[in-house]
Write an enzyme that holds these catalytic residues in place. Structure first.
Site, short mmCIF file in Angstrom:
data_model
loop_
_atom_site.label_atom_id
_atom_site.label_comp_id
_atom_site.label_asym_id
_atom_site.label_seq_id
_atom_site.Cartn_x
_atom_site.Cartn_y
_atom_site.Cartn_z
N TRP A 108 -15.99 33.06 123.47
CA TRP A 108 -15.01 33.97 122.86
C TRP A 108 -15.57 35.38 122.67
O TRP A 108 -14.82 36.31 122.41
CB TRP A 108 -14.55 33.43 121.49
CG TRP A 108 -15.71 33.06 120.61
CD1 TRP A 108 -16.22 31.80 120.44
CD2 TRP A 108 -16.52 33.94 119.82
NE1 TRP A 108 -17.31 31.84 119.59
CE2 TRP A 108 -17.52 33.14 119.21
CE3 TRP A 108 -16.53 35.30 119.57
CZ2 TRP A 108 -18.51 33.68 118.36
CZ3 TRP A 108 -17.50 35.84 118.74
CH2 TRP A 108 -18.47 35.02 118.14
N ASN A 109 -16.90 35.56 122.75
CA ASN A 109 -17.42 36.88 122.34
C ASN A 109 -17.19 37.97 123.38
O ASN A 109 -17.01 39.13 123.04
CB ASN A 109 -18.89 36.79 121.91
CG ASN A 109 -19.83 36.45 123.03
OD1 ASN A 109 -19.44 35.89 124.05
ND2 ASN A 109 -21.10 36.78 122.85
N LYS A 166 -12.15 27.06 131.82
CA LYS A 166 -11.75 26.67 130.46
C LYS A 166 -12.27 27.74 129.51
O LYS A 166 -13.45 27.77 129.18
CB LYS A 166 -12.36 25.30 130.12
CG LYS A 166 -11.57 24.48 129.13
CD LYS A 166 -11.55 24.99 127.70
CE LYS A 166 -12.87 24.90 126.99
NZ LYS A 166 -12.84 25.57 125.66
N ALA A 211 -12.59 29.82 125.80
CA ALA A 211 -12.71 29.36 124.41
C ALA A 211 -11.33 29.33 123.76
O ALA A 211 -10.49 30.19 124.02
CB ALA A 211 -13.62 30.33 123.64
N GLY A 229 -22.31 30.13 126.84
CA GLY A 229 -22.06 29.74 125.46
C GLY A 229 -23.37 29.38 124.79
O GLY A 229 -24.44 29.84 125.19
N SER A 230 -23.27 28.53 123.78
CA SER A 230 -24.46 28.23 122.99
C SER A 230 -25.41 27.29 123.73
O SER A 230 -24.99 26.50 124.59
CB SER A 230 -24.03 27.58 121.67
OG SER A 230 -23.36 26.38 121.94
N GLU A 274 -25.73 30.24 131.01
CA GLU A 274 -25.99 31.51 130.32
C GLU A 274 -25.88 31.19 128.83
O GLU A 274 -24.76 31.08 128.31
CB GLU A 274 -24.97 32.57 130.74
CG GLU A 274 -25.06 32.99 132.19
CD GLU A 274 -26.26 33.88 132.47
OE1 GLU A 274 -26.90 34.37 131.53
OE2 GLU A 274 -26.58 34.05 133.67
N LEU A 275 -27.02 31.06 128.15
CA LEU A 275 -27.01 30.48 126.80
C LEU A 275 -27.42 31.50 125.74
O LEU A 275 -27.40 32.70 125.98
CB LEU A 275 -27.89 29.23 126.79
CG LEU A 275 -27.55 28.21 127.91
CD1 LEU A 275 -28.51 27.03 127.90
CD2 LEU A 275 -26.11 27.74 127.83
N CYS A 309 -24.87 38.03 122.94
CA CYS A 309 -26.03 37.20 123.25
C CYS A 309 -27.31 38.01 123.39
O CYS A 309 -28.40 37.52 123.14
CB CYS A 309 -25.77 36.40 124.51
SG CYS A 309 -25.34 37.43 125.91
N GLU A 325 -30.05 32.50 116.26
CA GLU A 325 -29.19 33.60 116.67
C GLU A 325 -28.32 33.96 115.48
O GLU A 325 -27.55 33.12 115.01
CB GLU A 325 -28.28 33.06 117.78
CG GLU A 325 -28.24 33.86 118.99
CD GLU A 325 -27.26 33.31 120.01
OE1 GLU A 325 -26.82 32.15 119.94
OE2 GLU A 325 -26.95 34.07 120.91
N1 NAD Z 1 -26.38 34.27 128.08
C1 NAD Z 1 -25.19 34.82 128.16
O1 NAD Z 1 -24.84 35.46 129.14
C2 NAD Z 1 -24.22 34.68 127.04
C3 NAD Z 1 -23.08 35.50 127.04
C4 NAD Z 1 -22.16 35.36 126.00
C5 NAD Z 1 -22.38 34.41 124.99
N2 NAD Z 1 -23.49 33.65 125.02
C6 NAD Z 1 -23.73 32.69 123.94
O2 NAD Z 1 -22.53 32.03 123.55
C7 NAD Z 1 -22.60 31.66 122.19
C8 NAD Z 1 -21.35 32.14 121.48
O3 NAD Z 1 -20.24 31.64 122.08
P1 NAD Z 1 -19.48 30.35 121.53
O4 NAD Z 1 -19.61 30.23 120.05
O5 NAD Z 1 -18.12 30.37 122.12
O6 NAD Z 1 -20.36 29.18 122.14
P2 NAD Z 1 -19.98 27.64 122.25
O7 NAD Z 1 -21.10 27.00 122.99
O8 NAD Z 1 -19.59 27.07 120.94
O9 NAD Z 1 -18.67 27.64 123.13
C9 NAD Z 1 -18.66 28.16 124.45
C10 NAD Z 1 -17.56 27.45 125.22
O10 NAD Z 1 -17.86 26.06 125.26
C11 NAD Z 1 -16.74 25.33 124.77
N3 NAD Z 1 -17.26 24.10 124.16
C12 NAD Z 1 -17.59 23.89 122.86
N4 NAD Z 1 -18.03 22.62 122.70
C13 NAD Z 1 -17.99 22.03 123.92
C14 NAD Z 1 -18.33 20.73 124.42
N5 NAD Z 1 -18.81 19.78 123.64
N6 NAD Z 1 -18.17 20.50 125.74
C15 NAD Z 1 -17.69 21.47 126.57
N7 NAD Z 1 -17.35 22.70 126.15
C16 NAD Z 1 -17.50 22.98 124.85
C17 NAD Z 1 -16.04 26.28 123.83
O11 NAD Z 1 -14.69 25.90 123.64
C18 NAD Z 1 -16.17 27.57 124.59
O12 NAD Z 1 -15.22 27.63 125.62
C19 NAD Z 1 -23.84 32.33 121.65
O13 NAD Z 1 -24.86 31.38 121.59
C20 NAD Z 1 -24.13 33.39 122.70
O14 NAD Z 1 -25.46 33.80 122.75
C21 NAD Z 1 -24.40 33.74 126.02
N1 LIG Z 2 -23.51 41.26 126.12
C1 LIG Z 2 -23.56 40.47 127.29
C2 LIG Z 2 -22.76 39.26 127.12
C3 LIG Z 2 -23.36 38.40 126.02
O1 LIG Z 2 -22.83 38.16 124.98
C4 LIG Z 2 -23.16 41.32 128.45
O2 LIG Z 2 -23.09 42.53 128.23
O3 LIG Z 2 -22.98 40.84 129.55
#
Ligand code: NAD
Ligand SMILES: N[C@@H](CC=O)C(=O)O
Length: 497
Positions: free
Chosen positions: A160-161, A184, A186, A238-239, A260-261, A294, A400
């Site tokens: 969602w971010n 899929k 968020a 995501g996380s 991408e975590l 992230c 984080e």
């Molecule tokens: N490395 C990167 O490029 C990057 C970029 C953006 C965000 N992030 C990370 O994302 C996190 C924030 O986003 P968030 O809170 O939406 O993360 P999240 O892991 O909770 O959710 C991410 C996605 O996974 C889905 N999801 C949740 N539980 C699931 C499951 N059990 N099985 C399958 N899908 C599931 C969510 O609905 C959402 O679509 C932070 O940790 C951030 O650092 C990383």
């Molecule tokens: N900020 C990153 C996304 C992570 O949250 C980007 O700019 O790609």
């Protein structure tokens, strides 16, 4: 929310070229509400797709695969160019949708739409540069070569971010490579994804090439996307917690993965740094998207000799940040995504304070008189906070934060700074401020991170390889490397007479 083009507000899944409600008639509830985090206003009731819809979408992507991969690269590039142009033409509406459902300031949302579009344009261009190799033979009667082919059906789960850019950074290369995809998004921010896909439909991208499932049952939908036998790759942003679950599921049928975590970015401010420049960078990185990024700075490590000067300068500047409704142009910090997120951030702050940290700014619940905008849900906001004397073993600097909180720590030697910076399971981004080139090189090499910014925090764009090491992920997105994640290398040996 008044869109210039109201038809961009979609509330259904998009499968095989059709907008449809969930086909799972036993699903409850049938719809879920998407709300504005700043006000609590319900923006839309969206169909609550489930694992059944996910299965249908995978089959649709599989059915479309043969024709899509059979197009020439130039034909696929043409579709992507049209989509890119439509995204940019609708930038204002897409940004308003994003700010409404996600909360970020409108200027940041507009910038994200341009950033999101840039991946579609970039990979439209890269589609035409997918080359194989001719390998010098080691036998006179054999000729050796490689070709690159699309991986197949890809599934993508996005956060969602950055609801638009994290989607296009996956869909762009997947489609350019000749893959079809099921996305899929968020559940907090499905409207941005659906609007982007509505524009892909307008661009004429054929039915089944892009499919979207929206729904609250992330685990159920995720399981199908990570395990279905027709899926050849899953790409996730995501996380780290959810990434590990998906890795485990994908391993059962040995699927390709991109992850991408999470991150825990340090910034190392050395004694020879330009303090004004460092403060500007720290604020831009830390407070972007209310700290829900992230790669945003999670820990400031400042050399003890300049700590006082740096802190004073930082405090002055952070005091002027304005918190409130993202559509108010003066606002620089919007709400956090949920009330639980505010509670979590405040718990981290409280714990740090109980363990010796000192609040120089903020650190308490947001008060109504400091908020800009009407009808706001006060408990969704957190004030910009600076904590000094944060202890290295506290959760605040080991997790984080994902909120507008800046922990300050000091160091005396380079080795100490590098050790503290690397003492984390994460390895996404790190930053250095120094005026000494040799120091910049040596420290960049010593930092265990996928990306390092030297005297610069604006490190991302479509032309660079974005990604982390350690528990921050696997693979790279964007750049010339990003498309390889969606390609298989096939080796062909031609026997000669
Ligand atoms: N490395 C990167 O490029 C990057 C970029 C953006 C965000 N992030 C990370 O994302 C996190 C924030 O986003 P968030 O809170 O939406 O993360 P999240 O892991 O909770 O959710 C991410 C996605 O996974 C889905 N999801 C949740 N539980 C699931 C499951 N059990 N099985 C399958 N899908 C599931 C969510 O609905 C959402 O679509 C932070 O940790 C951030 O650092 C990383
Ligand atoms: N900020 C990153 C996304 C992570 O949250 C980007 O700019 O790609």
């Amino acid at each position: 929310m008044k869109l210039q083009d109201p038809s961009l507000l979609k509330t259904q899944c998009y499968i095989a070229g059709q907008w449809q409600d969930t086909q799972n008639h036993t699903a409850t509830p049938k719809v879920f509400a998407v709300t504005n985090p700043a006000t609590g206003e319900v923006l839309a009731q969206v169909t609550n797709g489930t694992h059944c819809d996910a299965e249908q979408a995978v089959l649709a992507a599989d059915a479309a695969l043969r024709d899509w991969r059979g197009l020439t690269a130039k034909e696929r590039a043409g579709y992507l160019q049209k989509w890119f142009a439509l995204i940019m033409e609708n930038q204002t509406d897409l940004a308003l949708l994003m700010t409404s459902e996600q909360g970020k300031p409108i200027a940041e949302a507009e910038a994200e739409i341009a950033y999101a579009a840039s991946f579609i344009e970039w990979f439209a261009e890269e589609a035409k540069r997918i080359y194989g190799d001719i390998i010098p033979t080691n036998h006179d009667n054999k000729r050796l070569l490689t070709i690159k082919q699309p991986v197949g059906v890809v599934t993508a789960i996005t956060p969602w971010n950055f609801p638009s850019a994290m989607l296009t950074r996956k869909v762009g290369p997947a489609l350019a490579a000749g893959c079809t995809i099921v996305i899929k998004p968020a559940a907090e921010t499905p409207l941005s994804a659906l609007a982007l896909v509505a524009l892909a439909q307008r661009a004429g991208i054929p039915a089944g090439v892009i499919n979207v499932i929206v729904g609250e049952d992330s685990a159920g939908i995720g399981e199908v996307l990570a395990t279905h036998p027709k899926v050849r790759k899953i790409t996730f942003t995501g996380s780290t917690r959810v990434g590990k679950i998906l890795l485990g599921l994908a391993a059962q049928s040995v699927k390709r993965v991109s992850m991408e975590l999470g991150g825990n970015a340090p910034v190392l401010v050395f004694a020879d740094a330009d303090i004004e420049q460092a403060v500007t960078g720290v604020i831009a990185s830390k407070y972007r998207n209310a700290g829900q990024t992230c790669i945003c700075i999670n820990r400031v490590l400042v050399h003890e000799d300049i700590k006082e000067q740096f802190t004073q300068c930082l405090l002055e500047r952070v005091k002027s940040l304005l918190v409130g409704l993202g559509t108010e142009v003066s606002v620089t910090i919007g709400p956090l995504i949920t009330q639980q997120a505010v509670t979590r951030v405040h718990a981290l702050v409280t714990d740090a304070l109980a363990n010796g940290a000192v609040a120089l700014l903020g650190g308490q619940a947001m008060t109504a008189d400091k908020l800009i905008g009407q009808g706001l849900k006060q408990q969704q906001f957190y004030p910009p906070t600076i904590l000094d004397n944060v202890q290295p073993d506290t959760a605040l600097v080991n997790e984080e934060i994902f909120g507008p909180v800046l922990p300050l720590m000091t160091f005396a030697t380079n080795q100490e700074a590098i050790s503290i910076a690397n003492a984390t399971e994460y390895g996404l981004a790190a930053y250095i401020y120094t005026s000494d080139n040799s120091n910049a090189w040596r420290v960049s090499e010593a930092l265990e991170y996928g990306m390092v910014g030297v005297n610069e925090v604006g490190i991302t764009s479509e032309v660079i390889p974005f990604g982390g090491i350690k528990e921050s992920g696997l693979g790279r997105e964007g750049s010339k490397y990003g498309i390889d994640e969606y390609l298989e290398t096939k080796y062909i040996c031609m026997g000669l007479d």
